[in-house]
Design a protein around this motif. Structure first.
Motif, PDB file in Angstrom:
ATOM      1  N   SER A 160      -8.750  -0.729  -7.180  1.00 57.00           N
ATOM      2  CA  SER A 160      -7.825  -1.040  -6.091  1.00 57.00           C
ATOM      3  C   SER A 160      -6.759   0.043  -5.939  1.00 57.00           C
ATOM      4  O   SER A 160      -6.554   0.883  -6.814  1.00 57.00           O
ATOM      5  CB  SER A 160      -7.155  -2.384  -6.352  1.00 57.00           C
ATOM      6  OG  SER A 160      -6.281  -2.236  -7.440  1.00 57.00           O
ATOM      7  N   LYS A 161      -6.095  -0.002  -4.811  1.00 57.90           N
ATOM      8  CA  LYS A 161      -5.050   0.965  -4.523  1.00 57.90           C
ATOM      9  C   LYS A 161      -3.861   0.777  -5.475  1.00 57.90           C
ATOM     10  O   LYS A 161      -3.211   1.743  -5.875  1.00 57.90           O
ATOM     11  CB  LYS A 161      -4.590   0.779  -3.070  1.00 57.90           C
ATOM     12  CG  LYS A 161      -4.132   2.069  -2.435  1.00 57.90           C
ATOM     13  CD  LYS A 161      -3.814   1.882  -0.961  1.00 57.90           C
ATOM     14  CE  LYS A 161      -2.913   3.006  -0.492  1.00 57.90           C
ATOM     15  NZ  LYS A 161      -2.151   2.639   0.691  1.00 57.90           N
ATOM     16  N   ALA A 162      -3.628  -0.493  -5.828  1.00 55.77           N
ATOM     17  CA  ALA A 162      -2.505  -0.792  -6.723  1.00 55.77           C
ATOM     18  C   ALA A 162      -2.688  -0.068  -8.050  1.00 55.77           C
ATOM     19  O   ALA A 162      -1.746   0.519  -8.589  1.00 55.77           O
ATOM     20  CB  ALA A 162      -2.403  -2.296  -6.940  1.00 55.77           C
ATOM     21  N   THR A 214      -1.976   3.584  -7.675  1.00 50.52           N
ATOM     22  CA  THR A 214      -0.532   3.797  -7.580  1.00 50.52           C
ATOM     23  C   THR A 214       0.106   3.708  -8.951  1.00 50.52           C
ATOM     24  O   THR A 214       1.045   4.430  -9.276  1.00 50.52           O
ATOM     25  CB  THR A 214       0.107   2.713  -6.693  1.00 50.52           C
ATOM     26  OG1 THR A 214      -0.763   2.477  -5.606  1.00 50.52           O
ATOM     27  CG2 THR A 214       1.457   3.125  -6.200  1.00 50.52           C
ATOM     28  N   SER A 249      11.841  -2.292  -1.139  1.00 49.06           N
ATOM     29  CA  SER A 249      10.664  -2.375  -0.288  1.00 49.06           C
ATOM     30  C   SER A 249      10.715  -3.620   0.614  1.00 49.06           C
ATOM     31  O   SER A 249      10.340  -3.572   1.785  1.00 49.06           O
ATOM     32  CB  SER A 249       9.435  -2.382  -1.174  1.00 49.06           C
ATOM     33  OG  SER A 249       8.348  -2.843  -0.484  1.00 49.06           O
ATOM     34  N   ASN A 271       6.409   1.729   1.647  1.00 48.24           N
ATOM     35  CA  ASN A 271       5.287   0.886   1.227  1.00 48.24           C
ATOM     36  C   ASN A 271       5.729  -0.559   0.994  1.00 48.24           C
ATOM     37  O   ASN A 271       6.912  -0.836   0.830  1.00 48.24           O
ATOM     38  CB  ASN A 271       4.678   1.436  -0.062  1.00 48.24           C
ATOM     39  CG  ASN A 271       3.933   2.726   0.187  1.00 48.24           C
ATOM     40  OD1 ASN A 271       2.823   2.728   0.693  1.00 48.24           O
ATOM     41  ND2 ASN A 271       4.566   3.831  -0.143  1.00 48.24           N
ATOM     42  N   TRP A 306       4.134  -5.084  -3.014  1.00 45.64           N
ATOM     43  CA  TRP A 306       3.084  -5.145  -4.045  1.00 45.64           C
ATOM     44  C   TRP A 306       2.815  -3.759  -4.601  1.00 45.64           C
ATOM     45  O   TRP A 306       2.819  -3.542  -5.824  1.00 45.64           O
ATOM     46  CB  TRP A 306       1.827  -5.773  -3.431  1.00 45.64           C
ATOM     47  CG  TRP A 306       0.628  -5.774  -4.329  1.00 45.64           C
ATOM     48  CD1 TRP A 306      -0.546  -5.118  -4.107  1.00 45.64           C
ATOM     49  CD2 TRP A 306       0.462  -6.471  -5.578  1.00 45.64           C
ATOM     50  NE1 TRP A 306      -1.410  -5.356  -5.132  1.00 45.64           N
ATOM     51  CE2 TRP A 306      -0.828  -6.180  -6.044  1.00 45.64           C
ATOM     52  CE3 TRP A 306       1.297  -7.302  -6.332  1.00 45.64           C
ATOM     53  CZ2 TRP A 306      -1.311  -6.706  -7.237  1.00 45.64           C
ATOM     54  CZ3 TRP A 306       0.809  -7.806  -7.532  1.00 45.64           C
ATOM     55  CH2 TRP A 306      -0.485  -7.512  -7.957  1.00 45.64           C
ATOM     56  N   LEU A 307       2.612  -2.785  -3.708  1.00 43.89           N
ATOM     57  CA  LEU A 307       2.371  -1.420  -4.180  1.00 43.89           C
ATOM     58  C   LEU A 307       3.615  -0.854  -4.843  1.00 43.89           C
ATOM     59  O   LEU A 307       3.536  -0.156  -5.855  1.00 43.89           O
ATOM     60  CB  LEU A 307       1.957  -0.524  -3.013  1.00 43.89           C
ATOM     61  CG  LEU A 307       0.520  -0.668  -2.522  1.00 43.89           C
ATOM     62  CD1 LEU A 307       0.247   0.322  -1.417  1.00 43.89           C
ATOM     63  CD2 LEU A 307      -0.463  -0.465  -3.662  1.00 43.89           C
ATOM     64  N   SER A 308       4.792  -1.180  -4.301  1.00 38.75           N
ATOM     65  CA  SER A 308       6.032  -0.673  -4.886  1.00 38.75           C
ATOM     66  C   SER A 308       6.219  -1.171  -6.302  1.00 38.75           C
ATOM     67  O   SER A 308       6.723  -0.453  -7.168  1.00 38.75           O
ATOM     68  CB  SER A 308       7.236  -1.091  -4.049  1.00 38.75           C
ATOM     69  OG  SER A 308       7.120  -0.584  -2.768  1.00 38.75           O
ATOM     70  N   TRP A 319       3.816  -1.792  -8.452  1.00 38.63           N
ATOM     71  CA  TRP A 319       2.968  -0.992  -9.345  1.00 38.63           C
ATOM     72  C   TRP A 319       3.497   0.412  -9.499  1.00 38.63           C
ATOM     73  O   TRP A 319       3.414   1.016 -10.570  1.00 38.63           O
ATOM     74  CB  TRP A 319       1.517  -0.983  -8.849  1.00 38.63           C
ATOM     75  CG  TRP A 319       0.877  -2.300  -9.097  1.00 38.63           C
ATOM     76  CD1 TRP A 319       0.600  -3.261  -8.166  1.00 38.63           C
ATOM     77  CD2 TRP A 319       0.491  -2.841 -10.363  1.00 38.63           C
ATOM     78  NE1 TRP A 319       0.061  -4.361  -8.780  1.00 38.63           N
ATOM     79  CE2 TRP A 319      -0.022  -4.132 -10.112  1.00 38.63           C
ATOM     80  CE3 TRP A 319       0.525  -2.356 -11.674  1.00 38.63           C
ATOM     81  CZ2 TRP A 319      -0.493  -4.946 -11.144  1.00 38.63           C
ATOM     82  CZ3 TRP A 319       0.056  -3.162 -12.686  1.00 38.63           C
ATOM     83  CH2 TRP A 319      -0.449  -4.450 -12.416  1.00 38.63           C
ATOM     84  N   ASP A 320       4.062   0.958  -8.426  1.00 35.54           N
ATOM     85  CA  ASP A 320       4.623   2.300  -8.509  1.00 35.54           C
ATOM     86  C   ASP A 320       5.803   2.325  -9.481  1.00 35.54           C
ATOM     87  O   ASP A 320       5.921   3.217 -10.313  1.00 35.54           O
ATOM     88  CB  ASP A 320       5.069   2.752  -7.121  1.00 35.54           C
ATOM     89  CG  ASP A 320       5.628   4.148  -7.132  1.00 35.54           C
ATOM     90  OD1 ASP A 320       4.843   5.090  -7.320  1.00 35.54           O
ATOM     91  OD2 ASP A 320       6.856   4.302  -6.986  1.00 35.54           O
TER      92      ASP A 320
END
Lengths: 204, 209
Positions: free
Chosen positions: B6-8, B11, B61, B126, B129-131, B133-134
């Motif tokens: 996944s993208k997460a 990241t 975010s 972003n 959710w992505l933030s 993980w970042d």
């Protein structure tokens, strides 16, 4: 009294140099040292901002935040010291803005030479760090002025030394991985070692 | 398994080595040097930092459509300093000794460039959710350098790990001496320089920055 202040100044410039011994303000130190002129400008801006923000933060802490500070308003048991971080950073950010505006109005020459560095300084940890050390070590007003100013001088000296070394380093052939950040850190380490030679000097 | 694609996850993984906030992006050096004389305070610092970074990323975010563009720095500073106050109060309540040892450096998380950098570069563009993980990834990427530096400084500087002596006595008797320089500022600078050099050799990076 004078000897005590001179010894405080000596200590914060050389022995406990804010950058080389306490590691504050590394980001702008590493980012802006490529050119001696930029480094000097940034250094002067740091001295300027530190000399103003440290006493003002001292006043904020003394009259509003420290335990028992609000006695003059009739709240002798209030303790707002947990607000120190947010109050200091707000003071620093607004003062940097204020200094920038005043400078633009009254000294355009200085503004054009320092202007671009001022916003950068608001998030320089040397500024917040000096205020926090001032609070932690419970300096008096005069001490905090001297401490702010001489910490600025210390930072200035460190960045100018560093950028002078970097100029020479441009012509050196370094291993590929060492070039850049890695060698910058080693050079800073060597400068820090040189400053350590001042340890133990006392005026009083 | 699907999470790993996944993208997460991407990241999360990127800032660990490839875009490490300290060794590659050169952000947030101050605290990585100042708190690493021993390994235990380094770990606590990493936890505090990761906590602040993750939650500031999420908060900013979520608020990213509400924050007016020209005062965003102030808004970000307020979010970050509130979180730092929270972390500082928790440390003071439960780990008073370590909090004394870290002294002003917990407060200095506010001006840590990693936090502002991630807020500006990632969280403002972003979703939460992505933030999240970042923030986690950057916190741990920062943490790995801190813990390695702390490990070496404590091992060579004081001959101990987590405050327990690990260098055996007979080594001292045949003339081994702890390297006091490691505990002082220059040792930290030089050690981190060498670590980055080694990392650059393995990842094949360098020069371009």
């Amino acid at each position: 009294m004078v000897a005590h202040l001179a010894s405080l100044a000596l200590e914060s410039i050389f022995i406990n140099n804010i950058l080389l011994a306490l590691f504050l303000g590394m980001c702008s130190f590493l980012g802006c040292a490529k050119n001696i002129k930029t480094a000097t400008g940034l250094g002067i801006a740091v001295i300027f901002v530190l000399t103003i923000t440290t006493p003002v933060n001292w006043a904020i802490n003394h009259f509003f935040l420290r335990p028992g500070a609000l006695a003059w308003l009739g709240f002798p048991e209030a303790d707002l010291s947990f607000l120190v971080f947010i109050a200091f950073i707000a003071v620093i950010a607004s003062q940097v803005q204020l200094v920038e505006m005043l400078m633009e109005k009254f000294s355009p020459g200085l503004y054009t030479s320092l202007g671009i560095f001022l916003p950068l300084i608001a998030v320089n940890c040397a500024i917040l760090g000096t205020s926090l050390f001032m609070e932690q070590r419970a300096y008096t007003f005069i001490e905090s002025v001297v401490f702010g100013f001489s910490s600025g001088i210390g930072w200035f000296l460190a960045i100018v030394c560093f950028s002078a070394v970097l100029q020479k380093l441009k012509y050196a052939h370094l291993p590929k991985g060492l070039d850049g950040f890695a060698v910058n850190m080693v050079v800073t380490g060597l400068i820090a070692m040189a400053f350590m030679a001042f340890a133990g000097i006392k005026l009083t | 398994m699907s999470f790993l694609k996944s993208k997460a996850y991407k990241t999360f993984k990127k800032p660990l080595i490839e875009a490490n906030p300290i060794s590659i992006a050169i952000l947030g050096i101050c605290s990585s040097l100042a708190v690493t004389t021993q390994i235990f305070p380094s770990i606590i610092m990493v936890l505090a930092m990761t906590f602040v970074l993750t939650f500031s990323n999420i908060t900013i975010s979520i608020l990213r459509h509400v924050i007016p563009k020209n005062i965003r720095i102030i808004v970000e500073l307020v979010v970050v300093s509130s979180l730092v106050i929270l972390a500082d109060q928790l440390l003071k309540a439960f780990l008073f000794d370590v909090s004394k040892q870290l002294s002003v450096f917990v407060g200095l998380i506010i001006t840590n460039c990693i936090i502002m950098g991630r807020a500006e570069a990632f969280a403002l563009a972003n979703g939460p959710w992505l933030s999240f993980w970042d923030g986690l990834g950057n916190g741990l990427g920062y943490g790995y350098i801190l813990i390695v530096v702390g490990f070496f400084r404590e091992l060579f500087g004081a001959g101990s790990l987590f405050g327990i002596k690990v260098v055996p006595d007979f080594l001292y008797q045949i003339g081994y001496v702890d390297m006091g320089l490691m505990l002082l500022a220059p040792g930290a600078f030089i050690l981190i320089g060498i670590l980055v050099w080694i990392q650059n050799i393995f990842t094949g990076q360098g020069v371009e920055h």
